[in-house]
Design an enzyme around this catalytic site. Structure first.
Site, short mmCIF file in Angstrom:
data_model
loop_
_atom_site.label_atom_id
_atom_site.label_comp_id
_atom_site.label_asym_id
_atom_site.label_seq_id
_atom_site.Cartn_x
_atom_site.Cartn_y
_atom_site.Cartn_z
N TRP A 100 1.24 -1.50 0.13
CA TRP A 100 -0.17 -0.44 0.04
C TRP A 100 0.90 1.33 0.11
O TRP A 100 0.21 2.40 -0.81
CB TRP A 100 -0.98 -0.28 0.91
N ASP A 167 -1.98 6.81 6.26
CA ASP A 167 -3.21 6.62 6.35
C ASP A 167 -3.10 4.68 6.84
O ASP A 167 -2.99 3.95 7.39
CB ASP A 167 -2.42 4.54 4.17
N LYS A 191 -12.44 -1.70 6.66
CA LYS A 191 -11.46 -2.87 7.78
C LYS A 191 -12.17 -2.97 9.22
O LYS A 191 -12.23 -4.22 9.88
CB LYS A 191 -10.16 -2.24 7.37
C1 LIG Z 1 -7.10 -2.02 2.28
C2 LIG Z 1 -6.15 -1.07 2.13
C3 LIG Z 1 -5.85 0.09 1.62
C4 LIG Z 1 -6.68 -0.34 -0.16
O1 LIG Z 1 -8.31 0.26 0.53
P1 LIG Z 1 -9.30 0.79 -1.11
O2 LIG Z 1 -10.36 1.50 0.00
O3 LIG Z 1 -9.58 -0.89 -1.34
O4 LIG Z 1 -8.88 1.95 -1.99
C5 LIG Z 1 -5.30 0.52 1.71
N1 LIG Z 1 -4.01 1.03 2.28
C6 LIG Z 1 -4.05 0.03 3.13
C7 LIG Z 1 -3.33 -0.22 4.49
C8 LIG Z 1 -5.21 -0.76 3.49
O5 LIG Z 1 -5.48 -2.43 3.72
#
Ligand SMILES: *Cc1c(COP(=O)(O)O)cnc(C)c1O
Length: 354
Positions: A100, A167, A191
């Protein structure tokens, strides 16, 4: 039949949240109308959005500190570029701790110079790099606090005066850290917060408006702040369900109390990984995630049997990501320790049977 859902995402939500969300699909607030059929400008929905954003700030302890909470679309993946669009004037620093982060770096490069502060790619991202330098002239430093795929998590933030952005898609609301150390936090809902379709962005307002470029309205945080996340039609179901999860979290004692439960769950699974001679952990011990536990069988010969035993125990979603292999148990906020126990018992049973 209870299924123990270890899915990495979209992932488990509290059962009562799923029930309330289902009820609202049929009839919201006894209006006789469905949540997904009412105007987002209606009183019912405006209250939902207000409540969701204020709960987010309250739980993160960021009320009255100059932050705004937004519920946007496009996933965390859109935030990879939106953060840079709004904040990257000259040069930004990125810590590369996994797939990511790598994607975030790729997008940011479209807007300015990107410095990779450090990377753990040399060991397939099984650790968090530490002790790297941070140039004071960077516009911001970007971190991925929890690496969902590799099962690592940042435990200590770098000390710097450069604005931190993160993030937190897979560990937001799981661990009680000082969120005011960040100027911007983003997290895809699916998540630890709600269904896919919305992304929480918490941003300190005074960092905005400092780049020279023109920003298209849909990608401009200031536009969304101005319109209270209603510049265009918001994803009403995802926002409502996220609000229910945040309410559930508050009613259950907030982040401190969930953190305690999360550490009991992660200790339980990691203790088994370490003490059971058939298994080995993937992530380096000091960087282990409290949300995604990655591990392998030392001998693949036991795979078929272990998979079968998991299936018989109603365990779902424990396969590792293709870039790591092995197993990954995602133990997000909504998972009860009893489910982790079921998995641990299966691991013990495997050891006793071979
Ligand atoms: C799942 C995830 C993403 C991607 O998220 P989307 O909503 O599918 O764009 C980005 N960063 C992390 C840490 C993730 O776990």
């Amino acid at each position: 039949m209870k299924i123990h859902n270890f899915s990495a995402g979209p992932s488990i939500l509290p059962e009562e949240v799923i029930k309330k969300a289902s009820d609202a699909i049929l009839n919201i607030n006894n209006s006789g109308l469905s949540l997904i059929e009412i105007s987002h400008r209606s009183k019912d929905f405006v209250e939902i959005m207000d409540h969701a954003t204020s709960l987010a700030l309250e739980l993160l302890n960021l009320e009255n500190k100059g932050y705004k909470a937004l519920f946007l679309q496009g996933g965390a993946s859109l935030q990879f570029l939106m953060t840079a669009y709004n904040l990257l004037q000259n040069k930004a620093g990125y810590l590369n701790t996994g797939s990511w982060s790598t994607k975030a770096i790729k997008e940011a490069k479209l807007f300015g110079e990107v410095v990779e502060l450090a990377s753990s790619k040399d060991k397939n991202f099984n650790y968090i790099p530490k002790g790297f330098d941070i140039d004071q002239n960077l516009d911001y430093v970007h971190l991925t606090t929890n690496n969902t795929i590799f099962g690592t998590q940042i435990k200590a933030l770098p000390t710097t005066n450069v604005p931190l952005i993160a993030d937190m898609s897979s560990d937001i609301f799981s661990t009680n850290i000082d969120f005011s150390k960040f100027d911007l936090i983003y997290a895809g809902a699916q998540k630890n917060m709600g269904p896919a379709g919305t992304t929480l962005v918490v941003v300190k307002e005074d960092i905005l408006g400092k780049v020279d470029r023109q920003i298209p309205s849909m990608l401009d945080y200031r536009v969304h702040i101005d319109k209270d996340s209603m510049f265009n039609t918001p994803p009403v179901f995802a926002v409502y369900t996220s609000m229910l999860t945040l309410q559930w979290l508050k009613e259950n004692g907030g982040i401190s109390s969930i953190e305690e439960k999360n550490s009991k769950k992660s200790n339980l699974i990691y203790n088994e990984i370490d003490s059971n001679e058939l298994f080995e952990g993937f992530a380096s011990i000091e960087d282990r995630s409290c949300m995604n536990a990655t591990f392998n069988l030392k001998n693949n010969q036991h795979k078929e049997q272990f998979d079968k035993m998991c299936k018989n125990a109603n365990i779902s979603g424990v396969n590792g990501h293709r870039s790591v292999g092995g197993y990954r148990a995602s133990i997000y906020n909504a998972m009860d320790i009893s489910s982790v126990n079921v998995l641990v018992e299966v691991m013990k049973e495997l050891k006793n049977n071979v």
